[in-house]
Motif scaffolding. Structure first.
Motif, PDB file in Angstrom:
ATOM      1  N   PHE A 305     -19.290  -2.925 -10.239  1.00 30.81           N
ATOM      2  CA  PHE A 305     -20.220  -3.008  -9.116  1.00 30.81           C
ATOM      3  C   PHE A 305     -21.219  -4.148  -9.311  1.00 30.81           C
ATOM      4  CE2 PHE A 305     -18.780   1.350  -8.268  1.00 30.81           C
ATOM      5  CZ  PHE A 305     -18.655   1.314  -6.883  1.00 30.81           C
ATOM      6  N   ILE A 352     -23.560   2.947   0.421  1.00 29.56           N
ATOM      7  CA  ILE A 352     -22.476   3.348  -0.477  1.00 29.56           C
ATOM      8  C   ILE A 352     -22.844   4.722  -1.025  1.00 29.56           C
ATOM      9  CG2 ILE A 352     -21.155   2.801  -2.551  1.00 29.56           C
ATOM     10  CD1 ILE A 352     -21.861  -0.134  -2.128  1.00 29.56           C
ATOM     11  N   ILE A 373     -17.199   7.125  -1.768  1.00 25.82           N
ATOM     12  CA  ILE A 373     -16.444   7.316  -3.016  1.00 25.82           C
ATOM     13  C   ILE A 373     -16.544   8.797  -3.364  1.00 25.82           C
ATOM     14  CG2 ILE A 373     -16.092   6.507  -5.389  1.00 25.82           C
ATOM     15  CD1 ILE A 373     -17.819   4.076  -4.705  1.00 25.82           C
ATOM     16  N   LEU A 395     -13.097   4.577  -0.955  1.00 28.37           N
ATOM     17  CA  LEU A 395     -12.561   4.086  -2.222  1.00 28.37           C
ATOM     18  C   LEU A 395     -12.234   5.270  -3.122  1.00 28.37           C
ATOM     19  CD1 LEU A 395     -14.954   1.081  -3.047  1.00 28.37           C
ATOM     20  CD2 LEU A 395     -12.592   0.971  -2.213  1.00 28.37           C
ATOM     21  N   TYR A 397     -12.184   6.930  -6.609  1.00 32.94           N
ATOM     22  CA  TYR A 397     -12.896   6.792  -7.886  1.00 32.94           C
ATOM     23  C   TYR A 397     -11.917   6.567  -9.042  1.00 32.94           C
ATOM     24  CZ  TYR A 397     -15.829   7.957 -11.895  1.00 32.94           C
ATOM     25  OH  TYR A 397     -16.495   7.927 -13.098  1.00 32.94           O
ATOM     26  N   LEU A 400     -10.551   2.620  -8.970  1.00 34.66           N
ATOM     27  CA  LEU A 400     -11.499   1.555  -8.660  1.00 34.66           C
ATOM     28  C   LEU A 400     -11.136   0.273  -9.406  1.00 34.66           C
ATOM     29  CD1 LEU A 400     -14.976   3.380  -8.698  1.00 34.66           C
ATOM     30  CD2 LEU A 400     -13.814   2.389  -6.708  1.00 34.66           C
ATOM     31  N   GLU A 402     -12.581  -4.115  -9.468  1.00 38.86           N
ATOM     32  CA  GLU A 402     -13.567  -5.060  -8.947  1.00 38.86           C
ATOM     33  C   GLU A 402     -13.091  -5.660  -7.636  1.00 38.86           C
ATOM     34  OE1 GLU A 402     -15.595  -9.198 -10.512  1.00 38.86           O
ATOM     35  OE2 GLU A 402     -15.199  -7.588 -11.970  1.00 38.86           O
ATOM     36  N   LYS A 404     -11.066  -4.284  -5.340  1.00 33.71           N
ATOM     37  CA  LYS A 404     -11.133  -3.295  -4.259  1.00 33.71           C
ATOM     38  C   LYS A 404     -12.573  -3.084  -3.795  1.00 33.71           C
ATOM     39  CE  LYS A 404      -6.903  -0.819  -5.479  1.00 33.71           C
ATOM     40  NZ  LYS A 404      -6.286   0.430  -5.958  1.00 33.71           N
ATOM     41  N   ILE A 405     -13.492  -3.081  -4.733  1.00 34.39           N
ATOM     42  CA  ILE A 405     -14.906  -2.956  -4.359  1.00 34.39           C
ATOM     43  C   ILE A 405     -15.349  -4.174  -3.566  1.00 34.39           C
ATOM     44  CG2 ILE A 405     -17.252  -2.790  -5.258  1.00 34.39           C
ATOM     45  CD1 ILE A 405     -16.063  -1.345  -7.725  1.00 34.39           C
ATOM     46  N   ARG A 406     -14.940  -5.361  -3.997  1.00 39.68           N
ATOM     47  CA  ARG A 406     -15.325  -6.600  -3.311  1.00 39.68           C
ATOM     48  C   ARG A 406     -14.785  -6.614  -1.874  1.00 39.68           C
ATOM     49  NH1 ARG A 406     -13.621  -9.706  -6.755  1.00 39.68           N
ATOM     50  NH2 ARG A 406     -15.564 -10.298  -7.766  1.00 39.68           N
ATOM     51  N   VAL A 409     -16.787  -4.031   0.278  1.00 36.10           N
ATOM     52  CA  VAL A 409     -18.146  -4.489   0.592  1.00 36.10           C
ATOM     53  C   VAL A 409     -18.104  -5.601   1.629  1.00 36.10           C
ATOM     54  CG1 VAL A 409     -20.186  -5.658  -0.338  1.00 36.10           C
ATOM     55  CG2 VAL A 409     -19.125  -3.772  -1.616  1.00 36.10           C
TER      56      VAL A 409
END
Length: 514
Positions: A305, A352, A373, A395, A397, A400, A402, A404-406, A409
């Motif tokens: 994150f 989030i 999440i 998402l 947990y 996860l 980097e 997929k988070i990017r 977001v």
């Protein structure tokens, strides 16, 4: 402000009543949901006695706190995600854990301050309890011979349906423990039915008997079966609303109050106001609620994150209980966030969250798109309700990364469809004839005025299961149908039996003649 009639429920007449609430569950998120009802009932002149682990910070008129925190300590940012997922890795284990954690609260029944309730012969007009797992406190309504109202801080739980005749058809109603949409596939329906039957069996056939034995030990007397006591339930408040959850049938004795905890926003602290005002590129709020300790996240996930946040222009305000040295300059750390008040700010563009129903409802109310999440229990279905309306992204947990988070977001910030869909959902959620609090007050006073509300219960509450499922009718129809086929069979057979000997005789005579 909710749209509709604001003062209607306050024109009803109800003399000041003595209301007892036994709600010592240690979760702050559960308490936040029902606290406004107790406060409003006291403000309306009722004498409200509340057994909880969260006493009021300042004394309120007509509000009598009985502090249970010594026996049932409140849990705030006290549990790590790994601890939660160890005890609730699947819906099957969640059924048992919920019972165990709620049953710990039942031990206050053995304390003198609770037993004083019936030994002192004080008169009460109503008992309010939480319907979560163990129903041990409902026996107090039986002892005091008063009506019972229960509430859930989530959508309706599977084992609460029978006591008020709530239909929970698994063909299109996903239960509390699964994360499906109402449009389930065949195998999702099979799984939904399996979880529903499993949960009902353990709670209604096993745990209810255990609860009765537990309370009998506290009371020192033989008590009626818990099912008979639960039939005394006049009303259940459910912390849901059809625009956010799903459209499903509710009998009169089940009332939706989703959003009851949402109050007018309060002024922010000076430093938080400045942070929000100065974040012209937008603000993302990240919080996993009151129970989960975010600082216990695995370092690898926290770093993912931070790496993503370091490459965006928006400010991130993060609920985190410890200093975080790897946080980039645009990440603001706070041990506790006034999330409800912050989300009203125009510069907040996304949230989030773990999908807890309290914070998710607040997010819907203010109309901010979200990344969910989910971690356990109803959080999966809560997030599913947002995702299928195009107002958020989910998402996993356990999966996860980097990247997929990017992607999530970037999508939630720059794709306007999430903001537009969430705003439309917010308008639907707010559009009601009365606010959730006014609705809850009206129906609480309704039960008091009528000394209980058994007339709200459908006949199914006292109906045996085989009759409710029409098994007796099916058996009768099956016997009748089988009888018809049997008669037809014998008629046909008898007809052939008569014709066959005649034909055979003619054949024999012909042979002799030849």
């Amino acid at each position: 402000m909710y749209i509709g009639v604001i003062l209607l429920p306050f024109f009803t007449v109800c003399d000041g009543a003595r209301i007892l609430a036994l709600v010592p569950f240690p979760s702050k998120s559960h308490w936040i949901v029902i606290e406004p009802l107790f406060q409003e009932l006291a403000a309306r002149g009722h004498q409200v006695t509340v057994f909880s682990s969260f006493p009021q910070k300042k004394p309120l008129p007509n509000y009598n706190d009985v502090d249970c925190s010594a026996t049932v300590p409140p849990g705030i940012s006290a549990i790590s995600i790994d601890q939660i997922r160890q005890v609730m890795p699947t819906p099957w284990e969640t059924v048992h854990f919920m019972k165990e954690i709620h049953e710990d609260c039942c031990k206050i029944l053995g304390e003198s301050k609770v037993q004083h309730l019936w030994k002192s012969k004080e008169q009460y007009d109503l008992l309010i309890t939480e319907l979560f797992a163990s129903d041990c406190f409902t026996y107090v309504a039986h002892k005091l011979k008063i009506p019972l109202i229960s509430y859930t801080t989530s959508m309706a739980v599977p084992w609460g349906a029978e006591r008020v005749g709530l239909p929970d058809n698994p063909s299109y109603i996903p239960n509390y423990l699964v994360h499906f949409s109402p449009q389930m596939t065949l195998w999702q329906k099979v799984y939904n039915i399996a979880i529903l039957v499993y949960a009902k069996f353990w709670h209604l056939c096993v745990y209810d008997k255990h609860t009765q034995t537990l309370v009998e030990n506290f009371f020192g007397e033989t008590l009626p079966p818990l099912r008979e006591v639960l039939e005394n339930t006049s009303l259940i408040f459910v912390n849901s609303y059809h625009t956010l959850a799903q459209s499903r049938p509710f009998p009169p004795g089940v009332v939706e109050i989703g959003g009851i905890h949402i109050k007018e926003s309060k002024p922010l602290t000076k430093d938080m106001q400045q942070i929000l005002d100065n974040s012209m590129n937008g603000v993302i709020i990240m919080s996993f609620g009151s129970m989960v300790r975010m600082s216990a996240l695995p370092k690898a996930i926290t770093q993912m994150f931070m790496n993503v946040f370091s490459n965006i222009s928006e400010t991130v305000i993060l609920k985190y209980e410890e200093p975080l040295s790897e946080a980039p300059p645009n990440v603001i750390i706070r041990e506790w966030l006034p999330q409800r008040d912050m989300m009203e700010h125009k510069n907040v563009i996304a949230v989030i969250s773990h999908g807890g129903l309290g914070s998710l409802t607040e997010t819907v109310y203010v109309g901010k798109p979200m990344i969910g999440i989910p971690l356990f229990a109803d959080q999966y279905v809560n997030i599913e309700n947002i995702v299928r309306r195009g107002a958020g992204i989910q998402l996993d947990y356990d999966d996860l990364s980097e990247e997929k988070i990017r992607v999530a977001v970037n999508e939630i910030v720059h794709n306007p469809k999430y903001k537009d869909n969430m705003r439309e959902l917010s308008r639907q959620f707010r559009d009601r004839p009365m606010t959730p609090l006014q609705t809850a007050v009206y129906w609480t006073e309704y039960v008091i005025r009528h000394q209980g509300a058994p007339h709200l219960q459908p006949a199914s509450v006292s109906m045996p299961l085989y009759q409710y499922l029409l098994l007796d009718v099916i058996v009768v129809l099956a016997v009748l149908l089988a009888s018809v086929f049997l008669v037809l069979y014998w008629l046909i057979r008898f007809t052939f039996y008569i014709r066959t000997p005649i034909a055979s005789k003619k054949t024999v005579n012909v042979k002799k003649y030849n």
